[in-house]
Design an enzyme around this catalytic site. Sequence first.
Site, PDB file in Angstrom:
ATOM      1  N   GLY A 232       3.687   4.071   1.816  1.00 33.53           N
ATOM      2  CA  GLY A 232       3.009   5.072   0.520  1.00 33.53           C
ATOM      3  C   GLY A 232       3.250   4.792  -0.914  1.00 33.53           C
ATOM      4  N   LYS A 233       2.643   3.237  -0.232  1.00 35.55           N
ATOM      5  CA  LYS A 233       2.602   2.680  -1.648  1.00 35.55           C
ATOM      6  C   LYS A 233       1.116   3.003  -2.523  1.00 35.55           C
ATOM      7  CE  LYS A 233       0.581  -1.139  -0.391  1.00 35.55           C
ATOM      8  NZ  LYS A 233       0.048  -0.999   1.471  1.00 35.55           N
ATOM      9  N   THR A 234       0.724   3.098  -2.243  1.00 36.92           N
ATOM     10  CA  THR A 234      -0.848   3.872  -3.081  1.00 36.92           C
ATOM     11  C   THR A 234      -0.451   6.028  -3.302  1.00 36.92           C
ATOM     12  OG1 THR A 234      -2.517   2.812  -1.226  1.00 36.92           O
ATOM     13  CG2 THR A 234      -3.680   4.863  -3.172  1.00 36.92           C
ATOM     14  N   GLU A 257      -9.968  -0.425  -2.352  1.00 39.33           N
ATOM     15  CA  GLU A 257      -9.376   0.103  -1.199  1.00 39.33           C
ATOM     16  C   GLU A 257      -9.828   1.618  -1.214  1.00 39.33           C
ATOM     17  OE1 GLU A 257      -6.375  -0.486   2.584  1.00 39.33           O
ATOM     18  OE2 GLU A 257      -5.678   0.036   0.533  1.00 39.33           O
ATOM     19  N   GLN A 377       0.581  -6.222  -0.617  1.00 41.18           N
ATOM     20  CA  GLN A 377       1.051  -6.042   0.745  1.00 41.18           C
ATOM     21  C   GLN A 377       1.602  -7.280   0.862  1.00 41.18           C
ATOM     22  OE1 GLN A 377      -2.483  -6.229   3.057  1.00 41.18           O
ATOM     23  NE2 GLN A 377      -2.612  -4.178   3.278  1.00 41.18           N
ATOM     24  N   ARG A 397       2.887 -11.203  -0.359  1.00 45.35           N
ATOM     25  CA  ARG A 397       1.459 -11.861   0.353  1.00 45.35           C
ATOM     26  C   ARG A 397       0.876 -12.729  -0.308  1.00 45.35           C
ATOM     27  NH1 ARG A 397      -2.807  -8.444   4.507  1.00 45.35           N
ATOM     28  NH2 ARG A 397      -3.154 -10.661   5.147  1.00 45.35           N
ATOM     29  N   GLY A 400       3.462 -17.434  -3.684  1.00 44.35           N
ATOM     30  CA  GLY A 400       4.933 -16.823  -4.670  1.00 44.35           C
ATOM     31  C   GLY A 400       4.545 -17.069  -6.287  1.00 44.35           C
ATOM     32  N   GLN A 440      14.152  -7.428 -12.036  1.00 50.75           N
ATOM     33  CA  GLN A 440      13.557  -6.827 -13.076  1.00 50.75           C
ATOM     34  C   GLN A 440      13.762  -7.780 -14.170  1.00 50.75           C
ATOM     35  OE1 GLN A 440      14.380  -2.427 -16.213  1.00 50.75           O
ATOM     36  NE2 GLN A 440      15.949  -3.058 -14.130  1.00 50.75           N
ATOM     37  N   ARG A 441      12.966  -8.557 -14.880  1.00 51.62           N
ATOM     38  CA  ARG A 441      12.988 -10.007 -16.031  1.00 51.62           C
ATOM     39  C   ARG A 441      14.001  -9.600 -16.635  1.00 51.62           C
ATOM     40  NH1 ARG A 441       9.939 -13.754 -15.939  1.00 51.62           N
ATOM     41  NH2 ARG A 441       8.159 -12.634 -15.452  1.00 51.62           N
TER      42      ARG A 441
END
Length: 482
Positions: A232-234, A257, A377, A397, A400, A440-441
């Site tokens: 459910g990221k979209t 997409e 992803q 994905r 890094g 979280q920076r």
Amino acid sequence: MSTEYGKPKNSRKNLFAPLEPSVLEKAPPHDSDAEKAVLGALLREPELCDEVVMVLRDPDDFYHDAHKRIFSHLMKMRSDNSKIDLLLLVNSLKSSDELEHVGGQAYLGELLEFVPIAAHAEHYAKIVKDKATLRKLIHTSSEAVRDAYAPDTQTKDLLNRAASEMNQLCETQTVNQVTDMEALMMEASVYLDRNSEGLVEGVKTGFTDLDHLIGGLHPNELIILAARPSMGKTALAMNIAENVAAANQTVLFVSLEMAKIELALRLLSSHTQVDSYKIRRNMLSNDERGKLFDAANVLGSVPMHIDDTPSRTVMEISAVARRLKRQQDLQLLVIDYIGLITPENLNEPRQEQVAKIARQLKLLARELHIPVLCLSQLNRQADSGRKEERPRLSQLRESGAIEQDADVVMFVNRPEMYMSREDADAKGFSGRAEIIVAKQRNGAIDDVQLVFHKECTRFLNLAKHHEQGYAEDFGEHGDESF
């Protein structure tokens, strides 16, 4: 009407006419006196090198070859912490067999005497820089013209390349600005005042607990939202975009997409709570159809823009975002998703491509002073072993560098996806979702609990007094965004 060669002379410019020969025959823009003044000032007061180098970073900024060589030697002497004077410069040029190429010791003495006062070195340096930029602009434009005439030119590639080179020219015009503490503390005080009045810059996601944890989506930040497929990221990204637009803040949603009509139907389903399956299959009642038309009228007035052009590069995305920033004060850019952004150099290793894309998105966020929310992803290893294993930063994905450049990294996780419906109901996971703030920076990391209504692809706040289920919570908060 005046005529030329028997034809009317039109006052409008012909955009397709070739350049006049007189333009092509002109010497490239340069200012010899400004170049001499810079070099003479540095010979008189070597300490000015630190000011000049902030403007002139490349010997090629000088037009005359002799001046390029002299400046290069001066900068090397400065970087080596060597003393700088006329005699030492002569020795440095002699050691590299360049003294005669620059006009000999006599010309160096002429430079020393060219400016009686060295105080305006930075001003002269800016003149030299401006002329160098004009020469580079002419070169870039000439290259574009030459490539445009080539029979095998790909228009899109040419436009991307020209835009990239133009942007690089713009970046070279930026001079580093060092802020003293008085000015910086004044800026911090203004921020604190706005904070006390509830006017902190940034945009709220519309999810109370998430906003409390991360303080909303901050300008200048790259926020990564990642998940396994079908988590459910979209949907979450669309819900956030929807909530931001509902607050009358302009949003650009770049979908690489899904087609825009698919996203439009998702928005309608989310807003009305009408099952998306029924919308796709045309199984709607008259009442449901009426609700959808009413929602379309409401959603049609919010400042959200969707770009579903496939194979977008960062350069193309940036161009659209810059235009919206100028025209409508863009407040949020959402990209679905980073793995589908077309790299500028297809021959580079994939990891380097993604690293460059992530860095460019971070720079875009800083340039436009907006948050950039980019979906990503997870590697396939995220699905290996125990399926209920929580996602980790190491599973982002392809690179890094995504983790490195991101200010915030969040994961969408739905434990019910890895168990039977009976087990999900028994353990209280049915309809639940968690947003894992893994990086979280400028803040803490933690988990945020939400409700996910799959039928209408909508995430909802989890009311504290409805911990045992979500049906009542959905009814109470379903339309809180609009």
